[in-house]
Write an enzyme that holds these catalytic residues in place. Structure first.
Site, PDB file in Angstrom:
ATOM      1  N   ASP A   1       0.848  -1.190   0.000  1.00 48.44           N
ATOM      2  CA  ASP A   1       0.000   0.000   0.000  1.00 48.44           C
ATOM      3  C   ASP A   1       0.886   1.243   0.000  1.00 48.44           C
ATOM      4  OD1 ASP A   1      -2.319  -1.480   0.164  1.00 48.44           O
ATOM      5  OD2 ASP A   1      -2.679  -1.090   2.287  1.00 48.44           O
TER       6      ASP A   1
ATOM      7  N   ARG B   1      -1.367  -0.753  -8.557  1.00 52.70           N
ATOM      8  CA  ARG B   1      -2.746  -0.369  -8.220  1.00 52.70           C
ATOM      9  C   ARG B   1      -2.782   1.160  -8.267  1.00 52.70           C
ATOM     10  NH1 ARG B   1      -3.840  -1.080  -2.251  1.00 52.70           N
ATOM     11  NH2 ARG B   1      -4.354  -3.249  -2.656  1.00 52.70           N
TER      12      ARG B   1
END
Ligand SMILES: Cc1cc2nc3c(=O)[nH]c(=O)nc-3n(C[C@H](O)[C@H](O)[C@H](O)COP(=O)(O)OP(=O)(O)OC[C@H]3O[C@@H](n4cnc5c(N)ncnc54)[C@H](O)[C@@H]3O)c2cc1C
Length: 280
Positions: free
Chosen positions: A108, A158
């Site tokens: 992340d 992402r």
């Protein structure tokens, strides 16, 4: 159970990894994939970083066959703020376990004070692993260049807008400009990066991705949409019916307050949900 825990349940699958796995199985029954995240961030001692590292490894081993062993981790919980070597060693050990069980690990992206370091550690890891991906935040001024580099390197990205409050010299502040930047980055990734993940609940951006890929003959199997647990459930299902891959970010654990706070800050509707429950 304290009342806030009840409210957070909309966004968090439960406290234990088994709760998250059960949520993943419910999603799979509807043809939806998952990435699991044990909530936690900003660890400042090596022992806590080791515990977070062990928890990620246990999680990878616990996910049963049939569910993809796909986890998302935050580098700040793996010792990033203590030392890069410690963080690199911790994340490498997670990637070793992921490799053993055929899993995938997404790093992340956190606040912009960690972006450069996170990317450097990611590039270091990519020399040895291909089961790791990164997140890039469209709102940051630097991201257009990072996306081009990711395409050159063949990295799995992402793309999201960015959930952290950043100053104007670091990030775009205006939503229309963020959306334009998102679209430009998404197009580059869809054209050239391996299996990009378009992570948004924003219908304009979902629609743009669908239109762009149709216009350029990019098959649905080459990318996936990602959304957060608890947000736009009906849209997950309709995208699957339309033939798209959808992966839901399934957070679990007891350290849910910063995650919960970011979801509330993003969207008035989420605050209304909490208030409605508070006064019910
Ligand atoms: C899978 C995933 C992983 C993420 N990982 C990271 C990360 O690593 N780092 C990071 O900084 N951020 C991450 N984010 C968060 C992201 O950066 C955004 O903060 C968050 O997704 C909100 O932006 P949005 O584009 O989804 O839509 P928003 O900007 O919140 O909303 C825009 C529009 O979307 C539609 N919409 C949004 N929510 C709903 C809803 N519940 N119902 C109906 N319509 C809705 C509405 O049209 C709304 O006007 C992630 C997001 C996802 C989905």
């Amino acid at each position: 159970m304290n009342p806030l825990t009840l409210f957070a349940r909309r966004f968090v699958a439960g406290e234990r990894p088994q709760d998250a796995v059960r949520a993943g199985q419910r999603l799979l029954a509807k043809g939806i994939k998952a990435t699991f995240d044990k909530l936690g961030e900003d660890v400042n001692d090596a022992e806590a970083a080791r515990r977070a590292t062990d928890a990620a490894k246990e999680l990878l081993r616990l996910i049963p066959a049939g569910l993809e062993r796909n986890v998302s981790i935050k580098m700040s919980s793996m010792g990033q703020r203590i030392s890069r070597d410690l963080c690199l060693a911790n994340v490498s050990s997670i990637l070793d376990v992921a490799k053993e069980v055929g899993g995938f690990v997404r790093l992340d992206m956190e606040g912009s004070n960690l972006t450069r370091d996170t990317l450097q550690v990611f590039h270091e890891l990519r020399k040895r692993y291909d089961n790791v991906g990164i997140v890039l935040q469209a709102a940051l001024h630097r991201t257009a260049e990072d996306v081009k580099e990711a395409v050159r390197r063949g990295d799995r990205v992402r793309l999201c807008k960015g959930a952290y409050k950043e100053p104007p010299d670091v990030a775009l502040q205006d939503m229309a400009k963020i959306r334009e930047a998102f679209k430009a980055c998404a197009h580059l990734l869809l054209d050239g990066a391996p299996r990009p993940a378009i992570a948004t609940h924003d219908e304009e951006l979902i629609g743009d991705t669908i239109a762009y890929t149709k216009a350029h003959g990019i098959p649905a199997s080459r990318f996936e949409f990602q959304m957060l647990y608890g947000l736009r459930k009906r849209r997950w299902e309709s995208l699957v019916r339309e033939g798209y891959d959808v992966r839901i970010y399934v957070p679990f654990g007891t350290h849910w307050i910063p995650y919960f706070y970011r979801r509330l800050r993003e969207r008035r509707e989420n605050i209304l949900f909490v208030l409605r429950n508070l006064f019910r």
